[in-house]
Design an enzyme around this catalytic site. Sequence first.
Site, PDB file in Angstrom:
ATOM      1  N   THR A   1      -5.598  12.933   5.840  1.00  0.00           N
ATOM      2  CA  THR A   1      -4.223  13.061   6.322  1.00  0.00           C
ATOM      3  C   THR A   1      -4.098  14.304   7.194  1.00  0.00           C
ATOM      4  OG1 THR A   1      -3.533  12.000   4.275  1.00  0.00           O
ATOM      5  CG2 THR A   1      -1.804  12.953   5.629  1.00  0.00           C
TER       6      THR A   1
ATOM      7  N   LYS B   1       5.488   2.353  -2.676  1.00  0.00           N
ATOM      8  CA  LYS B   1       5.365   3.735  -3.156  1.00  0.00           C
ATOM      9  C   LYS B   1       5.693   3.741  -4.636  1.00  0.00           C
ATOM     10  CE  LYS B   1       4.628   7.805  -1.068  1.00  0.00           C
ATOM     11  NZ  LYS B   1       3.949   8.040   0.211  1.00  0.00           N
TER      12      LYS B   1
ATOM     13  N   LYS C   1       4.573   2.403   8.832  1.00  0.00           N
ATOM     14  CA  LYS C   1       3.363   3.196   9.138  1.00  0.00           C
ATOM     15  C   LYS C   1       2.142   2.278   9.259  1.00  0.00           C
ATOM     16  CE  LYS C   1       3.207   6.920   6.657  1.00  0.00           C
ATOM     17  NZ  LYS C   1       2.985   7.863   5.529  1.00  0.00           N
TER      18      LYS C   1
ATOM     19  N   LYS D   1       0.847  -1.197   0.000  1.00  0.00           N
ATOM     20  CA  LYS D   1       0.000   0.000   0.000  1.00  0.00           C
ATOM     21  C   LYS D   1       0.878   1.242   0.000  1.00  0.00           C
ATOM     22  CE  LYS D   1      -4.156   1.768   0.358  1.00  0.00           C
ATOM     23  NZ  LYS D   1      -3.836   2.639  -0.789  1.00  0.00           N
TER      24      LYS D   1
ATOM     25  N   ASN E   1      -2.905  18.866  -0.472  1.00  0.00           N
ATOM     26  CA  ASN E   1      -3.856  17.936   0.121  1.00  0.00           C
ATOM     27  C   ASN E   1      -3.686  17.884   1.649  1.00  0.00           C
ATOM     28  OD1 ASN E   1      -4.825  15.311   1.082  1.00  0.00           O
ATOM     29  ND2 ASN E   1      -5.263  14.939  -1.073  1.00  0.00           N
TER      30      ASN E   1
ATOM     31  N   SER F   1      -7.644   5.310   3.703  1.00  0.00           N
ATOM     32  CA  SER F   1      -7.518   4.465   2.507  1.00  0.00           C
ATOM     33  C   SER F   1      -7.926   3.035   2.846  1.00  0.00           C
ATOM     34  CB  SER F   1      -6.072   4.470   2.001  1.00  0.00           C
ATOM     35  OG  SER F   1      -5.841   5.596   1.200  1.00  0.00           O
TER      36      SER F   1
END
Length: 430
Positions: free
Chosen positions: A203, A119, A107, A83, A234, A363
């Site tokens: 976030t 990523k 995380k 993820k 964001n 998410s």
Amino acid sequence: MIAPLPLPLRSSQSPAHICPYDQTCSYLTQAAEELQMDRGLLAILSHPRKVVTVTIPVKLDNGEIEVLTGHRVQHCDVLGPYKGGTRYHPSVTLQEVSALAMLMTWKCALLGIPYGGAKGGIAIDPNQYSANELERITRRYTSELIKDIGPSVDIPAPDIGTSAREMAWMMDTYSMNVGHAVPGVVTGKPISIGGSKGREMATGRGVAIAIREALALQGKTLEGVRVVIQGFGNVGGAAAVLLHEAGAKVLAVSDVSGGIYAEKGLDIPALKVYWAQNGRKLAGYPEAEAVSNAELLTLPCDVLIPAALEDQITEENAHQVQAQIVAEAANGPVTLAADLILSDRGITVLPDILTNAGGVVVSYLEWVQGLSYVFWDEERVNKEMEGLMVHAFHRVTEQAKMRQVSLRVAAYTLGVGRVAQALSDRGLYP
Ligand SMILES: NC(=O)C1=CN([C@@H]2O[C@H](COP(=O)(O)OP(=O)(O)OC[C@H]3O[C@@H](n4cnc5c(N)ncnc54)[C@H](OP(=O)(O)O)[C@@H]3O)[C@@H](O)[C@H]2O)C=CC1
Ligand SMILES: O=C(O)CCC(=O)C(=O)O
């Protein structure tokens, strides 16, 4: 390409100019020492499991062909599917993406969500391309990754320079390739195609929650707290809105061109309107004075929130930081050297893998809603996310106290420990 097992760094060594991947590995090594982890296990976790680099030929609007390079790094999938976000920014390198993928592993493990870390990114400045060109780039990048992503394999999401729009293109391209709609292949997508309420602000909301909890430990609330934020995208933009709503005084914010500052505090709702009408740029806002991004980081305030790129607070400016709390909304905004300086100065650093985890938590909630075909109202999403954030925050502070380590090392110790346990339980390592 990727450095072998790094040497543990100590404050007596000069950790300046160490690359983001070695920096992340250095914290991993500190956590491994805390956990008295076997060196073989540490060696496994120091390397990404899979590194994919793809060539993206794109026809520009003027008919010319440009050939771009994209990456997707999958660090570890021991706890579940990979993820992590997809970044479009000129600074993207394989090494940077690898570091960010590893951060995602810790995380997700820290927050207790069943994902590994990944990523992706393309080294482009999205502002230099038309929407049609960006769509072609995104679709080709997705097609090239078709065998490497999927709702139970690897699930991309937005990061710098991407948003719900790019996620919709990725979802559509993946779905066309497999022959049916697969909303779960990405998160952070528009609500019309299975996105979650609350993801856009998640976030920033998580950042505000982490700061609120840190202040509460000092017997304070957000009311009147002076905040400075680098980045108004964001994450930074959402944090500004939510902190302002909670009574904090947002003194300064910035984008790539620089910042704006008002000693009495910015009127964030008015600024948001100005920003939206001004091509999503802050420059020229009448009720504030201009400051550079460098000046912004050293303004007097209670909480400094770097919410843009990595390596913003370094050994060059860490001595000038005038905040009591640095909340890492971005990934890796404080270098290893700066971390030691801030710690020596008694400044609390809320580490990225905890502070900005609200995004990946929502998410996960989006993915869960999609898989179960049941969609929640925003209140429920926010409440579930807050519960996981607050729980993780207190586990980290207790761990730091128990081990007498920084919040960052405590967070790594919890995240790395969970992954190591899973590796061992799965029998991947004796
Ligand atoms: N999106 C998410 O859900 C999550 C993001 N993060 C992290 O948060 C950080 C920000 O991401 P996000 O908000 O999504 O990205 P965005 O692209 O939405 O926003 C980035 C912001 O940073 C500004 N910026 C870019 N370069 C610089 C620079 N050199 N100096 C100062 N400001 C700069 C941008 O300005 P301009 O608009 O002018 O380019 C923009 O305001 C990243 O580190 C990302 O990895 C972490 C967890 C989740
Ligand atoms: O929402 C996600 O899946 C990933 C978010 C992300 O890239 C990050 O937390 O750095």
